[in-house]
Design an enzyme around this catalytic site. Structure first.
Site, mmCIF file in Angstrom:
data_model
loop_
_atom_site.group_PDB
_atom_site.id
_atom_site.type_symbol
_atom_site.label_atom_id
_atom_site.label_comp_id
_atom_site.label_asym_id
_atom_site.label_seq_id
_atom_site.Cartn_x
_atom_site.Cartn_y
_atom_site.Cartn_z
ATOM 1 N N HIS A 133 0.822 -1.214 0.000
ATOM 2 C CA HIS A 133 0.000 0.000 0.000
ATOM 3 C C HIS A 133 0.852 1.258 0.000
ATOM 4 O O HIS A 133 2.031 1.241 0.393
ATOM 5 C CB HIS A 133 -0.957 0.002 1.199
ATOM 6 C CG HIS A 133 -0.260 0.069 2.527
ATOM 7 N ND1 HIS A 133 0.314 1.221 3.014
ATOM 8 C CD2 HIS A 133 -0.057 -0.882 3.465
ATOM 9 C CE1 HIS A 133 0.841 0.994 4.189
ATOM 10 N NE2 HIS A 133 0.634 -0.288 4.494
ATOM 11 N N THR B 85 2.357 -0.622 12.324
ATOM 12 C CA THR B 85 0.929 -0.425 12.106
ATOM 13 C C THR B 85 0.305 -1.726 11.649
ATOM 14 O O THR B 85 0.503 -2.142 10.511
ATOM 15 C CB THR B 85 0.672 0.631 11.002
ATOM 16 O OG1 THR B 85 1.574 1.714 11.141
ATOM 17 C CG2 THR B 85 -0.755 1.118 11.047
ATOM 18 N N GLU C 185 -1.942 -7.126 8.039
ATOM 19 C CA GLU C 185 -0.567 -6.943 8.505
ATOM 20 C C GLU C 185 -0.309 -7.802 9.735
ATOM 21 O O GLU C 185 -1.237 -8.176 10.457
ATOM 22 C CB GLU C 185 -0.306 -5.462 8.813
ATOM 23 C CG GLU C 185 1.101 -5.128 9.282
ATOM 24 C CD GLU C 185 2.226 -5.525 8.330
ATOM 25 O OE1 GLU C 185 2.380 -6.732 8.048
ATOM 26 O OE2 GLU C 185 2.973 -4.635 7.895
ATOM 27 N N ARG D 262 6.486 -9.378 3.046
ATOM 28 C CA ARG D 262 7.837 -9.929 3.188
ATOM 29 C C ARG D 262 7.758 -11.391 3.619
ATOM 30 O O ARG D 262 8.507 -12.243 3.121
ATOM 31 C CB ARG D 262 8.628 -9.100 4.193
ATOM 32 C CG ARG D 262 8.938 -7.706 3.662
ATOM 33 C CD ARG D 262 9.292 -6.723 4.752
ATOM 34 N NE ARG D 262 10.555 -7.071 5.416
ATOM 35 C CZ ARG D 262 11.054 -6.370 6.419
ATOM 36 N NH1 ARG D 262 10.425 -5.298 6.881
ATOM 37 N NH2 ARG D 262 12.200 -6.733 6.975
#
Length: 187
Positions: free
Chosen positions: A8, A20, A79, A144
């Site tokens: 993003h 975050t 996330e 990742r």
């Protein structure tokens, strides 16, 4: 089939280095520009599926990149959960926990490396062998981890992969095995 990873665009916290995960921040104007630029880089490429994290910053990036009408939302792309480290920078965490590494230590009250590995493996299993390339809009640390696991490596390797806001990466193939085709391209 290749898996394309779109991180993003920038938020206030991605610029300040604050971790975050569940804090649902919007893109800043520069992040909106990065999302539009991502759209230009992938324009004209056919995707069998387009997946996104349910968080605003990822969904808004997908929309501004031109995929808002066909995006499939999946919690697998949320996330990494930073637990008590939410909103802190690595420098702040290191003051109390020197040498802390997300992909090795996890976060108190958050996700462990083992839980992250299981979630990413489930994502890759759900993608399977699609009938074409798959585009994923998500966040720096989860993407990742996706790259490390796609390559058959332990999730701790994800800590060695820098990934900038608004970047594009491609997980592809070389001969008969999976390979990193493009990484962290921000043109």
């Amino acid at each position: 089939m290749d898996v394309w990873l779109a991180r993003h665009g920038a938020t206030e916290w991605s610029r300040s280095g604050q971790h975050t995960s569940f804090t649902d921040l919007p893109l800043i104007p520069d992040g909106e520009d990065e999302a539009r630029a991502l759209g230009k880089r992938v324009a004209g490429h056919e995707f069998a599926r387009v997946l996104s994290s349910p968080l605003t910053r990822a969904l808004e990036t997908a929309r501004l990149a031109g995929f808002g009408d066909r995006v499939e939302v999946t919690d697998f792309l949320k996330e990494v959960d930073y637990g008590k480290y939410e909103g802190l920078t690595t420098r702040e965490i290191h003051q109390d926990h020197p040498g802390w590494e997300l992909f090795v230590d996890g976060s108190p009250g958050g996700e462990s490396p083992e839980q992250l590995t299981e979630r990413v493996d489930r994502l890759l299993e759900s993608i399977g062998e699609a009938d074409g390339d798959v585009l994923c809009f998500a966040h720096g640390h989860i993407l990742r981890a996706v790259a490390a696991r796609y390559l058959g490596l332990g999730v701790r390797v994800a800590g060695l992969l820098k990934l900038d806001a608004g970047s594009l990466s491609i997980l592809g193939h070389e001969h008969d095995h999976r390979a990193l085709q493009l990484w962290n391209e921000t043109r």
